[in-house]
Write a protein that holds these residues in place. Sequence first.
Motif, PDB file in Angstrom:
ATOM      1  N   ALA A   1       0.774  -1.211   0.170  1.00  0.00           N
ATOM      2  CA  ALA A   1      -0.131   0.073   0.039  1.00  0.00           C
ATOM      3  C   ALA A   1       0.991   1.258  -0.098  1.00  0.00           C
ATOM      4  O   ALA A   1       0.470   2.399  -0.401  1.00  0.00           O
ATOM      5  N   GLY A   2       2.119   1.078   0.429  1.00  0.00           N
ATOM      6  CA  GLY A   2       2.795   2.278   0.544  1.00  0.00           C
ATOM      7  C   GLY A   2       3.355   2.853   1.741  1.00  0.00           C
ATOM      8  O   GLY A   2       3.572   3.967   1.777  1.00  0.00           O
ATOM      9  N   LEU A   3       3.018   1.943   2.982  1.00  0.00           N
ATOM     10  CA  LEU A   3       2.855   2.551   4.150  1.00  0.00           C
ATOM     11  C   LEU A   3       4.369   2.497   4.558  1.00  0.00           C
ATOM     12  O   LEU A   3       4.947   3.482   5.421  1.00  0.00           O
ATOM     13  N   LYS A   4       4.943   1.837   4.096  1.00  0.00           N
ATOM     14  CA  LYS A   4       6.748   1.534   4.464  1.00  0.00           C
ATOM     15  C   LYS A   4       7.534   2.275   3.439  1.00  0.00           C
ATOM     16  O   LYS A   4       7.530   1.973   2.440  1.00  0.00           O
ATOM     17  N   ALA A   5       8.423   2.904   4.064  1.00  0.00           N
ATOM     18  CA  ALA A   5       9.309   3.726   3.217  1.00  0.00           C
ATOM     19  C   ALA A   5      10.149   2.811   2.436  1.00  0.00           C
ATOM     20  O   ALA A   5      10.594   3.101   1.168  1.00  0.00           O
ATOM     21  N   SER A   6      10.292   1.504   2.905  1.00  0.00           N
ATOM     22  CA  SER A   6      11.160   0.592   2.217  1.00  0.00           C
ATOM     23  C   SER A   6      10.573   0.197   0.678  1.00  0.00           C
ATOM     24  O   SER A   6      11.146  -0.388  -0.055  1.00  0.00           O
ATOM     25  N   GLY A   7       9.223   0.316   0.796  1.00  0.00           N
ATOM     26  CA  GLY A   7       8.293  -0.083  -0.493  1.00  0.00           C
ATOM     27  C   GLY A   7       8.391  -1.509  -0.579  1.00  0.00           C
ATOM     28  O   GLY A   7       7.647  -1.985  -1.710  1.00  0.00           O
TER      29      GLY A   7
ATOM     30  N   LEU B   1      -7.681  -7.639   8.977  1.00  0.00           N
ATOM     31  CA  LEU B   1      -6.921  -6.676   8.417  1.00  0.00           C
ATOM     32  C   LEU B   1      -5.866  -6.141   9.261  1.00  0.00           C
ATOM     33  O   LEU B   1      -5.610  -5.875  10.123  1.00  0.00           O
ATOM     34  N   LEU B   2      -4.314  -6.341   8.527  1.00  0.00           N
ATOM     35  CA  LEU B   2      -3.261  -6.064   9.335  1.00  0.00           C
ATOM     36  C   LEU B   2      -2.158  -4.992   8.284  1.00  0.00           C
ATOM     37  O   LEU B   2      -2.196  -5.419   7.326  1.00  0.00           O
ATOM     38  N   ASN B   3      -1.904  -4.394   8.991  1.00  0.00           N
ATOM     39  CA  ASN B   3      -0.884  -3.220   8.163  1.00  0.00           C
ATOM     40  C   ASN B   3       0.562  -3.412   9.258  1.00  0.00           C
ATOM     41  O   ASN B   3       0.446  -3.129  10.548  1.00  0.00           O
ATOM     42  N   SER B   4       1.679  -3.139   8.516  1.00  0.00           N
ATOM     43  CA  SER B   4       2.828  -2.776   9.246  1.00  0.00           C
ATOM     44  C   SER B   4       2.995  -1.392   8.583  1.00  0.00           C
ATOM     45  O   SER B   4       2.313  -0.648   7.918  1.00  0.00           O
ATOM     46  N   GLY B   5       4.134  -0.671   9.221  1.00  0.00           N
ATOM     47  CA  GLY B   5       4.305   0.883   8.726  1.00  0.00           C
ATOM     48  C   GLY B   5       3.830   1.768   9.468  1.00  0.00           C
ATOM     49  O   GLY B   5       3.879   3.078   9.242  1.00  0.00           O
ATOM     50  N   GLY B   6       2.938   1.506  10.560  1.00  0.00           N
ATOM     51  CA  GLY B   6       2.344   2.575  11.387  1.00  0.00           C
ATOM     52  C   GLY B   6       1.547   1.714  12.600  1.00  0.00           C
ATOM     53  O   GLY B   6       0.951   0.883  12.215  1.00  0.00           O
ATOM     54  N   ALA B   7       1.911   2.096  13.719  1.00  0.00           N
ATOM     55  CA  ALA B   7       1.247   1.266  14.838  1.00  0.00           C
ATOM     56  C   ALA B   7      -0.242   1.739  15.319  1.00  0.00           C
ATOM     57  O   ALA B   7      -1.028   1.248  15.716  1.00  0.00           O
ATOM     58  N   ASN B   8      -0.433   3.019  14.712  1.00  0.00           N
ATOM     59  CA  ASN B   8      -2.086   3.609  15.043  1.00  0.00           C
ATOM     60  C   ASN B   8      -2.022   3.730  16.546  1.00  0.00           C
ATOM     61  O   ASN B   8      -3.146   3.472  16.987  1.00  0.00           O
ATOM     62  N   ALA B   9      -0.990   3.902  17.192  1.00  0.00           N
ATOM     63  CA  ALA B   9      -1.163   3.930  18.878  1.00  0.00           C
ATOM     64  C   ALA B   9      -0.848   5.499  19.146  1.00  0.00           C
ATOM     65  O   ALA B   9      -0.044   5.914  18.512  1.00  0.00           O
ATOM     66  N   CYS B  10      -1.558   5.843  20.358  1.00  0.00           N
ATOM     67  CA  CYS B  10      -1.257   7.241  20.779  1.00  0.00           C
ATOM     68  C   CYS B  10      -1.890   8.389  19.704  1.00  0.00           C
ATOM     69  O   CYS B  10      -1.133   9.313  19.478  1.00  0.00           O
ATOM     70  N   THR B  11      -2.930   8.198  18.803  1.00  0.00           N
ATOM     71  CA  THR B  11      -3.294   8.840  17.945  1.00  0.00           C
ATOM     72  C   THR B  11      -4.661   9.227  18.176  1.00  0.00           C
ATOM     73  O   THR B  11      -5.184  10.014  16.999  1.00  0.00           O
TER      74      THR B  11
END
Lengths: 383, 383
Positions: B16-22, B68-78
């Motif tokens: 999805a493009g969430l991680k800088a690593s691509g 649904l699981l995503n890496s690239g962001g914890a969405n914690a303290c948001t």
Amino acid sequence: MSVTTAKGFRAAGVTAGLKASGTSDLALVLNDGPLKHAAAVFTSNRVAAAPVYWSRQVLNDGRVDAVLLNSGGANACTGPEGFQNTHASAEKVAGLLGLSATDVAVCSTGLIGEQLPMEKLLPGIEAAAAALTDDGGPAAAAAIMTTDTVAKEAVFAGAGYSIGGMAKGAGMLAPGLATMLVVISTDAVVEPEGLDTALRDAVRVSFNRADSDGCMSTNDTVLLLASGASGSYPDLAEFTAGLAALCQELARALIGDAEGASHDIAITAVNAASEHDAELAARAVARSNLFKTAIFGNDANWGRVLSAVGTTEAIFESDQLNVTINGVQVCRNGMIGDSRDLVDLTPRQVNVEIDLRAGDARATILTNDLTHEYVEENSAYSS
Amino acid sequence: MSVTTAKGFRAAGVTAGLKASGTSDLALVLNDGPLKHAAAVFTSNRVAAAPVYWSRQVLNDGRVDAVLLNSGGANACTGPEGFQNTHASAEKVAGLLGLSATDVAVCSTGLIGEQLPMEKLLPGIEAAAAALTDDGGPAAAAAIMTTDTVAKEAVFAGAGYSIGGMAKGAGMLAPGLATMLVVISTDAVVEPEGLDTALRDAVRVSFNRADSDGCMSTNDTVLLLASGASGSYPDLAEFTAGLAALCQELARALIGDAEGASHDIAITAVNAASEHDAELAARAVARSNLFKTAIFGNDANWGRVLSAVGTTEAIFESDQLNVTINGVQVCRNGMIGDSRDLVDLTPRQVNVEIDLRAGDARATILTNDLTHEYVEENSAYSS
């Protein structure tokens, strides 16, 4: 002058040959009186060293005439032979100074699980006894150093009396104390019960809030000796406050000399429901390797602060928490606050404030960052 | 195949493009049924991420249709915005697959304290939904990786049914879980209550005994989904044993991939008065930075093992303790045993056995050594 600042005390530091480095390794502190009152706090580790077992017995009657301290060997996990060696050391001191061995406390620090070389230690005790002087404090403070890079001494001037102390310890500091030896002397007139109360109060807010790496040693000892030589009878609350200030100064010196640290970190929880809660929250952050490595990397990673606080049972609401690092409120109401990029982490001193918004109590825990040098020292140096 | 090994499941992993690593960063797991039973264990950290709050609600009725699981962001303290983003993600999944959003669990992993880029995430969900296949397990396992160096998958073949799982996590593992996401699927017919009991039992002896650095994350989640597609009704004890074996295999894979570790360490306390005591003693050693740096330095420093055990309230006598490291009994009766020089610490695997001599219970905690690479990764990588 430290441990010889107060009237009625002599001390010495000599080289017995216990340390491979060849630096001084044996200290002796003598209370010339007229009083020989004493109090102590020992490690709460259930695996305690022979000198801790011995000194606990010595302190039973609240009287200590002399303290023998050696670096170069912890005399821990050494069984009956280790205890006999401690006993023999106390007897040697007593014989030379005309005391009873049961009034001689003993402290040791160094590697666990090796017997002390008594053929070097006993002659060393003779040399130390011969070297006792009323300005021997600094020599004694130097002789108890292990991985310490500087000797730690502090003095407090009371109204008509003095308190002076020396400490050794670098890294391994933890609540309940850890590889830390402290001897404090005073010429104030205070009964053993008063000394005990004052010492426990002072240790609670000083050494027990220095938490370098959460590890607790088998040998930690804090001794307080009173000679009464000033003839001054201090107010106990005032004496306790002075003693606490002195212990806090020594605790800061210990944290400032922690193994391989590049930042000294003061973590303060404010507006807690109780002092206990404040301590819990601040200590959880001090124990987080992830937080400590972030500070080493000059990263104001407040998410790791919140993660650590969240593991505690302190009273707070997660969407009410504020976190300020070196003056920048990086977390507000449990969310993103001011930019973490505004935080300057280049100074050695780092101040972290956690606002629990649950009351009006506070507590500060002192710790360090986790660095390459910490790993290096503790993987390469057996202790 | 992992999460798509059991019948009735499809999965996908996309970028999805969430991680800088691509690399791929978004995974979707769908339960096609006929049953949609589920159980879960979440972080016990009181600072929990938005997806944890959301998924706890989803699990209330024991039904999960998709994850649904995503890496690239914890969405914690948001804050509220973060929760709305999780909700919107679940709605998106539900709309595309004809489900109810309240049956869609969400998991996130990555940096704390930053909002997810929804303009990338929502199109990514469309791509993931379009990519769902019955052999998509490996792609899903790859998409949830962060600092993981390998994808973690495991399968268990039961009598007439299968269990398969995927996990992400590297370092930061701790009791109560930590930056660890695990999804396990089975085609066995098990009611939600049975799944819950089996999952809690399995997690207790697996993930909760993997303790890499004692830090507990805000996002940890273990999900167990049952489709019933095999038509097999397993014995619950047998099912639990299989599930526990699978969880232990995943836990070993997590510890084996811990950040910057050079040794995998299994610390086993034996002959304890209770399983709780065994776990206490082994975990205290696993938490000792001094012990962990010693192992990094290939130093069989049993004194640091005893120091750690001594801080616990487990039942033991300090002069009865035995410690064996990689087969050499270096401490016997709380004293010096065989020479520590006999211990070979060059293999990656290190086995430490602490004999408490107080009963017949045992427990093993898995951990790692503390290395320069750990400090480097965790000071340089914000997470």
